[in-house]
Design an enzyme around this catalytic site. Structure first.
Site, mmCIF file in Angstrom:
data_model
loop_
_atom_site.group_PDB
_atom_site.id
_atom_site.type_symbol
_atom_site.label_atom_id
_atom_site.label_comp_id
_atom_site.label_asym_id
_atom_site.label_seq_id
_atom_site.Cartn_x
_atom_site.Cartn_y
_atom_site.Cartn_z
ATOM 1 N N ARG A 1 -6.027 10.449 0.004
ATOM 2 C CA ARG A 1 -5.719 10.995 -1.334
ATOM 3 C C ARG A 1 -6.992 11.246 -2.123
ATOM 4 O O ARG A 1 -7.086 12.196 -2.891
ATOM 5 C CB ARG A 1 -4.776 10.039 -2.080
ATOM 6 C CG ARG A 1 -3.333 10.140 -1.593
ATOM 7 C CD ARG A 1 -2.451 9.078 -2.188
ATOM 8 N NE ARG A 1 -2.681 7.777 -1.592
ATOM 9 C CZ ARG A 1 -2.666 6.621 -2.223
ATOM 10 N NH1 ARG A 1 -2.450 6.599 -3.525
ATOM 11 N NH2 ARG A 1 -2.866 5.491 -1.595
ATOM 12 N N HIS B 1 0.865 -1.186 0.000
ATOM 13 C CA HIS B 1 0.000 0.000 0.000
ATOM 14 C C HIS B 1 0.899 1.233 0.000
ATOM 15 O O HIS B 1 1.817 1.336 0.824
ATOM 16 C CB HIS B 1 -0.881 -0.013 1.250
ATOM 17 C CG HIS B 1 -2.015 0.958 1.216
ATOM 18 N ND1 HIS B 1 -1.815 2.318 1.235
ATOM 19 C CD2 HIS B 1 -3.356 0.782 1.168
ATOM 20 C CE1 HIS B 1 -2.990 2.932 1.205
ATOM 21 N NE2 HIS B 1 -3.946 2.019 1.156
HETATM 22 O O1 MEZ Z 1 -9.227 -1.835 -0.229
HETATM 23 C C1 MEZ Z 1 -8.359 -1.412 0.533
HETATM 24 O O2 MEZ Z 1 -7.281 -1.983 0.688
HETATM 25 C C2 MEZ Z 1 -8.587 -0.135 1.233
HETATM 26 C C3 MEZ Z 1 -9.933 0.419 1.143
HETATM 27 C C4 MEZ Z 1 -7.580 0.437 1.866
HETATM 28 C C5 MEZ Z 1 -7.512 1.867 2.194
HETATM 29 O O3 MEZ Z 1 -6.617 2.524 1.688
HETATM 30 O O4 MEZ Z 1 -8.342 2.358 2.945
#
Ligand code: MEZ
Length: 534
Positions: free
Chosen positions: A340, A320
């Site tokens: 974001r 992420h």
């Molecule tokens: O789907 C995801 O991983 C999610 C919604 C994560 C996030 O950034 O909140």
């Protein structure tokens, strides 16, 4: 204000100074060629030395990360045990392994089919990545959107590797999934007229992210857990499955459970089994921190693999883009993409917004890594380095109070350390977030091993080689419900034969024949954070 270093403070001043001119500025999207070059050079999935080739099992010859290979080709915990398969502790129609969003959805639908269901969980119901999901759940349910557009977005994000029948099911059943959750009591964010508020995520061409502030997963889990409890579906906590059991025809017929507190072994016999064990962030692939919950150690993949289930895209992980890089107490924790979506930009040491903040996750993460590692534009932190996520922009774009209203959990997470995200930008760096690949299933949720179903993050193929934001909370509902319905129906025709663990011995022999003599016990069950010598 937090006790920042002088270097951090100097850089923060540059971010503040450039803010006004950045608001409203259109940030260019990368071309397909630029993205490909970026990924090849900076995405962790492309680091050859992090991988090895599997020597045994159905995916023999495929490459996976060293950490996963060690477990897939590890030593079964049952080999040194004296297990009496005739001493059956639980005899049910549908055994659900895992108590997160997918497991609970499956249990509810199997219950609807009239099946006798048992849920077993490694920790407690709700101790799962579902609980940690923040930003939202996608569904094309607005007039300007359609499942076809949702399909195209997810297919592009997934590098065209998504299994078409799975992706099609995901997007077509998404509006119904939202309705189902809403009817169960999930408190989605709604406008005054009652319509759902939706936002963009990285790689979406329409605003289709439904959310419950920035604790969407916790809210969904609250409701699913209540529903399981209200139906009196039996749940056994602290009882991880350490091996699947087959019958003499080679069909899956239950699992060996271990009482986490006493070590006692319990045999669960079942006509159908659903693996919903979630992800693997706690394996800390390539040394990354993780946004995952404590139990995310790929257990389902390990026991399914030993039972002969095929894995798909097990080599691709999601980092992420915005894990907390600072302060150290929350290193690796998720900073939702919704930050974001609401307008915060990614800004480097010099105060320059170096990319469009809503590129897909693999591209965004690679771009941040490049900015730090190649261009020297990262900001030093206690644990490494990071990039600014300019959160005060949200208040400028959306108006005062937007942060408190839309992302209160983020405000609180940083606020605990004296960082007011309404006024100060925050430092982020990619964190290990999601297992894009997993166990291969057909559209009915079943693996290539008869009577073994999978749902949720343990599945591979729905998202191709990169998942879009909000398609995971969606898949746990769509494929959790689907597995529950299918397994709940299938069990009506299943006759379980004599229980056996022969497949475990066969796998051990395969390991030996391949020259492997593993000592590492698998599945891992819990991460090992003890300090190593040296
Ligand atoms: O789907 C995801 O991983 C999610 C919604 C994560 C996030 O950034 O909140």
């Amino acid at each position: 204000m937090y006790n920042y270093t002088q270097e951090q403070l100097d850089s923060m001043k540059k971010v503040e100074a450039s803010r006004e001119q950045r608001v409203g500025a259109e940030l260019r999207r990368m071309t397909a060629e630029e993205k490909q070059t970026l990924l090849q050079n900076f995405h962790p999935d492309y680091i050859e030395s992090a991988y090895e080739t599997l020597k045994v099992g159905v995916n023999k010859g495929d490459k996976v990360l060293h950490e996963l290979a060690g477990l897939l080709q590890g030593k079964s915990r049952v080999l040194d045990m004296n297990i009496n398969l005739e001493e059956v502790a639980y005899d049910v129609d549908v055994l659900v392994i895992g108590g997160g969003g997918a497991g609970c959805s499956a249990a509810i639908e199997a219950d609807n089919k009239g099946a006798n269901v048992l849920v077993v969980t490694k920790l407690r119901v709700g101790d799962a990545n579902t609980m940690m999901a923040e930003g939202g759940i996608q569904a094309a349910d607005k007039p300007n959107d359609s499942p076809a557009i949702h399909y195209i977005d997810a297919l592009g994000g997934g590098h065209y590797a998504n299994k078409p029948e799975l992706l099609s099911k995901l997007v077509c059943e998404a509006p119904e999934a939202i309705q189902w959750l809403n009817d169960l009591g999930v408190m989605f964010d709604k406008a005054e007229d009652g319509t759902m508020i939706t936002t963009h995520g990285g790689g979406t061409s329409r605003k289709r992210m439904h959310a419950c502030r920035d604790y969407s997963g916790a809210e969904i889990m609250r409701v699913l857990r209540d529903e399981v409890a209200n139906r009196n579906i039996p749940v056994i906590d602290f009882a991880p499955a350490i091996e699947l059991i087959k019958d003499d025809e080679g069909k899956v017929a239950g699992a060996v459970l271990m009482n986490l507190e006493t070590g006692e072994i319990l045999i669960a016999k079942a006509k159908t089994v659903i693996i919903a064990t979630g992800g693997a962030g706690r394996l800390h692939y390539q040394g990354f921190p993780t946004s995952n919950h404590y139990g995310a150690t790929a257990d389902g993949l390990v026991i399914a693999y030993r039972a002969g289930a095929k894995l798909l895209y097990a080599d691709t992980l999601q980092y992420h883009p915005t894990g907390a890089a600072f302060p150290t107490q929350i290193f690796g924790a998720l900073v939702t993409e919704k930050v974001r979506s609401l307008g915060a930009q990614l800004v480097n040491k010099e105060g320059v917004a170096f990319m469009n903040p809503l590129e897909t996750r693999d591209v965004s993460a690679s771009s941040i890594i490049r900015e730090c590692k190649e261009r020297g534009n990262g900001i030093k932190t206690t644990d490494g380095e990071g990039i600014w996520l300019d959160t005060p922009m949200i208040e400028i774009i959306g108006g005062e109070g937007t942060i408190e209203k839309r992302i209160p959990a983020m405000m609180r997470m940083f606020g605990k350390y004296g960082i007011d995200i309404r006024k100060e930008p925050i430092l982020i760096y990619p964190t290990l977030h999601y297992q894009n690949g997993g166990i291969e299933i057909s559209a009915n949720g079943m693996t290539n091993v008869e009577n073994l179903y999978v749902a949720g993050e343990a599945v591979g193929g729905i998202h191709g080689r990169n998942r879009l934001m909000g398609n995971s909370l969606l898949d746990i509902i769509v494929f959790g419900r689907n597995a529950g319905k299918e397994a709940g129906e299938k069990c009506k025709t299943v006759k379980v034969g004599k229980l056996s663990l022969n497949h475990v011995n066969d796998f051990a022999k395969e390991l030996k024949d391949a020259g492997l003599n593993p000592t590492e016990l698998s599945p891992r069950i819990l991460p090992d954070y003890t300090k190593k010598e040296g």
